[in-house]
Structures are given as C-alpha cells and as structure tokens.
Design a protein around this motif. Structure first.
Motif, PDB file in Angstrom:
ATOM      1  N   ILE A 130       0.966  -1.214  -0.083  1.00 23.06           N
ATOM      2  CA  ILE A 130       0.068   0.182  -0.068  1.00 23.06           C
ATOM      3  C   ILE A 130       0.910   1.309   0.025  1.00 23.06           C
ATOM      4  O   ILE A 130       1.894   1.301   1.037  1.00 23.06           O
ATOM      5  CB  ILE A 130      -0.987   0.004   1.264  1.00 23.06           C
ATOM      6  CG1 ILE A 130      -1.922  -1.266   1.299  1.00 23.06           C
ATOM      7  CG2 ILE A 130      -1.651   1.185   1.272  1.00 23.06           C
ATOM      8  CD1 ILE A 130      -2.593  -1.384   2.366  1.00 23.06           C
ATOM      9  N   LEU A 173      -7.417   3.228  -1.358  1.00 25.10           N
ATOM     10  CA  LEU A 173      -6.291   2.536  -1.305  1.00 25.10           C
ATOM     11  C   LEU A 173      -5.493   2.390  -2.706  1.00 25.10           C
ATOM     12  O   LEU A 173      -6.069   1.849  -3.366  1.00 25.10           O
ATOM     13  CB  LEU A 173      -6.043   1.233  -0.501  1.00 25.10           C
ATOM     14  CG  LEU A 173      -6.757   0.986   0.854  1.00 25.10           C
ATOM     15  CD1 LEU A 173      -6.245  -0.501   1.382  1.00 25.10           C
ATOM     16  CD2 LEU A 173      -6.058   2.071   1.865  1.00 25.10           C
ATOM     17  N   THR A 231      -1.926   1.022  -4.372  1.00 25.10           N
ATOM     18  CA  THR A 231      -0.743   0.284  -4.269  1.00 25.10           C
ATOM     19  C   THR A 231       0.650   0.792  -5.174  1.00 25.10           C
ATOM     20  O   THR A 231       0.066   1.706  -5.920  1.00 25.10           O
ATOM     21  CB  THR A 231      -0.910  -1.401  -4.705  1.00 25.10           C
ATOM     22  OG1 THR A 231      -0.876  -1.447  -6.062  1.00 25.10           O
ATOM     23  CG2 THR A 231      -2.064  -1.611  -4.118  1.00 25.10           C
ATOM     24  N   CYS A 283      -9.051  -3.685   0.801  1.00 25.41           N
ATOM     25  CA  CYS A 283      -7.953  -4.503   0.947  1.00 25.41           C
ATOM     26  C   CYS A 283      -8.501  -5.719  -0.194  1.00 25.41           C
ATOM     27  O   CYS A 283      -7.755  -6.238  -1.069  1.00 25.41           O
ATOM     28  CB  CYS A 283      -7.415  -5.208   2.037  1.00 25.41           C
ATOM     29  SG  CYS A 283      -6.121  -4.121   3.020  1.00 25.41           S
TER      30      CYS A 283
END
Length: 371
Positions: free
Chosen positions: A3, A36, A38, A107
């Motif tokens: 992340i 989020l 990555t 996630c």
C-alpha cells in the motif's frame, strides 16, 4: 505489492426520504470512504458507516481514527495479507470495527482486482446465484407504513423489514396494519432496534403477534441483555434474531453457549469487515444458527462488500443491503444489480463496481491523503 497511499473522504449520502428507526432519524447517511492505492497502481475502495449506538464510533471519530492511526499503520503493508492486516489494526487500536471495515474492504477489492476475480471467489466461491431484496419500512403511522408496503408490492417486492420500537401498543398496530394490507403470502420481518428494552415488554407484544406469521423478530431488547433473549426465545414460536447484540466472535461465543438466538445479523461495520464476517459465519454454521448480512445503509461500496460475503456462504439465508436503492446519488453503480425482487452480482474483479469520482467529490465534506 504494498500500500502506497490512503485517501480518506467524509461524505454525506443523500437519502430519497429520511430513514427512521427506534433511536434516531437520519436525513442523510454520513459515510467515510477510503481509497487505497498500491505501488503498482491497483486501487481498492472501502467504506465505513459508523453508528455511535452500535459500533461506539461517530463519523468524526472514525475519520480521525483512519487519518491519524489506521492509515499510517497500513502504509507499506501487503493488502493481500488479510490476517496480518487485521492483526496490525487490532494491535494498533482496540475495537473501532467500522473504521477497520473500510481498510478491510479496500484490501479485498485490491486483491480481487490483482487476481482478476470477484471478491466472492476469494471467500470460497459463489454459492448463491441471486438473493431476494427486502424493502425496509421506516417507522411511521400504521396506515402510512401499510400504504408504502402496498406500493412496494406493486413494484415487485415480496418481503418487508418493518422498523418499530417506539412503543409496544403502537408497534403492534403498525405490524398488524401491514399484515392486513399485504396478505399472508408476503414475508414480514420485524426489527425493534432494542426499542422494547426488556423481555417483559417483548413477551407482551409477542402474545399479540404470534398469529401474524412473522419470519422473525429482531433485537427487541437492549443489545447486551443476552439473558433476556434466552428467555424470549424459550417462550415464543416466533424466531428470534440478534443484531446489535452480536458484534464479534466473543459475543457469538456467548450466544451459542446460551442458545440465545435462532438467527444472527452479521454486519461488516459491527465486526470489522469481510474477513471477520466470514469468521462469524463459520462459527454460526458450526452451531446451526442461520445468518443474515445486514445493512448500516452503506453506499455501493459497503453494500457490495456485504453481498460478496452473502453470496459465498450457504449458511447466509437472507440479505438486507438496500442502501443503493435509498439514495438519490451514489458513488458506485451497484443499483444496476437490483432487479426487483432480486439482486444478482456481476462477475467483474474485486467488488465489481465502477466508482464515479465526480459524484464522490460533490458529496465530500472533508478529505485527507496519508502516504
């Protein structure tokens, strides 16, 4: 994969009409959206809809918890290592389940997208092909609730969840009015949201409701009074569901040991997301307790996450995730999957959503980036 960045958005989701339950009236739903990203550019979306009466969190505390505590803790972590992510969050802060749910859901969205599969494939594969959609009736006068139920039947709905809990006598009239209007072939579930307080009031109501063929009665007493649920369950033929009284594995262990419920209502916001929700479903299945995936009136993001859990487990027999059909504007497109009286998920990777970031920006009250 790690992340790299966490974006946090506090939003107001506009309702078509106010949502009224025993302890509150909501003119709109306050939600915290998490994005989020990555290092390799995969984006995952999560959501938190806290409730100070149930999860012990407010939108303000959840926003601060994500900004100052949870987001900094997970930057640099692998979003596909769900057990480690939850261990890290649990070591960082005790409870705060709705805040953790936002991270958890994002996630899973990343993992599904990275692997090119829907989230339900990460949870054991798809078991259910479709689920009936239940329309939720907010508390109102008996005839008004009956009018709304009659109108929704015309739209195709075949089941209703009635919100009650203001007063026993008035609630009995509300339930009777809806049953009289819709007939015997329509499913009615009654959610008291703790409003009848204790077993004495609840048993008084049930004596008048036994003949109405209710699917179940949900959380009639205050959330921590498991013994009251045991007494009620032993003295009625109406199935009893626990909602506010089941938050985590420790609550469920006590419910199983005392045989306190026929059914439990699992909500991702109460337990901390998809990963702990699956643990609850497995525990319930071993005890022979049927499950429902319930709603905190989330947007498409939180609702989709709940559906992926529900579609993957045989023991989950019903869903009440209706947020996307209650909003005038939503940041995702899950509403397209509601084909009344059913919902059927697509097979797109991750949560299977398209996010409209223009609408997200329009509804956002505050935002923050953590790197």
């Amino acid at each position: 994969m790690k992340i790299k960045q966490v974006e946090i958005f506090e939003v107001n989701l506009p309702l078509i009409k106010p949502f009224i339950i025993s302890y509150a009236t909501y003119p709109h739903i306050r939600s915290i959206i998490v994005k989020l990203t990555t290092e390799c550019g995969v984006v995952g979306w999560g959501e938190s809809v806290p409730d100070e009466h149930i999860t012990g969190e407010t939108p303000e505390s959840t926003y601060a918890m994500l900004k100052n505590t949870l987001a900094p803790a997970i930057v640099g972590q692998n979003p596909m290592e769900f057990e480690k992510i939850h261990e890290l969050m649990d070591k960082t802060v005790h409870r705060a389940p709705a805040a953790k749910a936002a991270i958890d859901i994002a996630c899973y969205d990343i993992a599904g997208k990275k692997l090119g599969v829907p989230v339900y494939q990460l949870l054991g594969g798809r078991y259910h092909e479709k689920f009936p959609v239940t329309h939720v009736l907010s508390i109102d006068e008996p005839e008004k609730m009956a009018d709304e139920a009659e109108e929704k039947i015309k739209e195709g709905y075949r089941s209703f969840k009635m919100k009650v809990g203001l007063d026993v006598a008035g609630d009995v009239k509300r339930i009777q009015a809806v049953r009289d209007r819709v007939g015997d072939d329509i499913a009615i579930r009654v959610d008291v949201n703790q409003g009848w307080i204790n077993s004495a009031n609840t048993l008084q109501a049930l004596r008048k409701l036994e003949s109405l063929d209710l699917d179940w009665l949900e959380q009639p007493v205050v959330q921590d009074d498991i013994d009251a649920m045991v007494e009620i369950k032993s003295k009625t033929s109406v199935p009893q569901m626990i909602d506010e009284g089941i938050r985590d594995m420790y609550d469920l262990r006590q419910i199983i040991a005392k045989r306190a419920a026929d059914k439990i209502n699992i909500k991702l916001m109460k337990c901390g997301g998809i990963y702990p929700a699956m643990k609850l479903a497995h525990m319930a299945e071993m005890a022979g307790i049927e499950c429902q995936i319930g709603s905190m009136v989330e947007s498409s993001i939180g609702s989709a996450a709940g559906f992926h859990v529900a579609f993957s487990k045989k023991i989950i027999k019903s869903v009440e995730l209706t947020g996307p059909v209650k909003f005038t504007k939503d940041i995702g497109d899950l509403k397209e999957s509601y084909i009344i009286p059913y919902i059927q998920l697509n097979e797109k990777p991750g949560l299977g959503l398209s996010i409209d970031e223009t609408i997200l920006a329009e509804l956002t009250q505050n935002s923050e980036i953590v790197e």
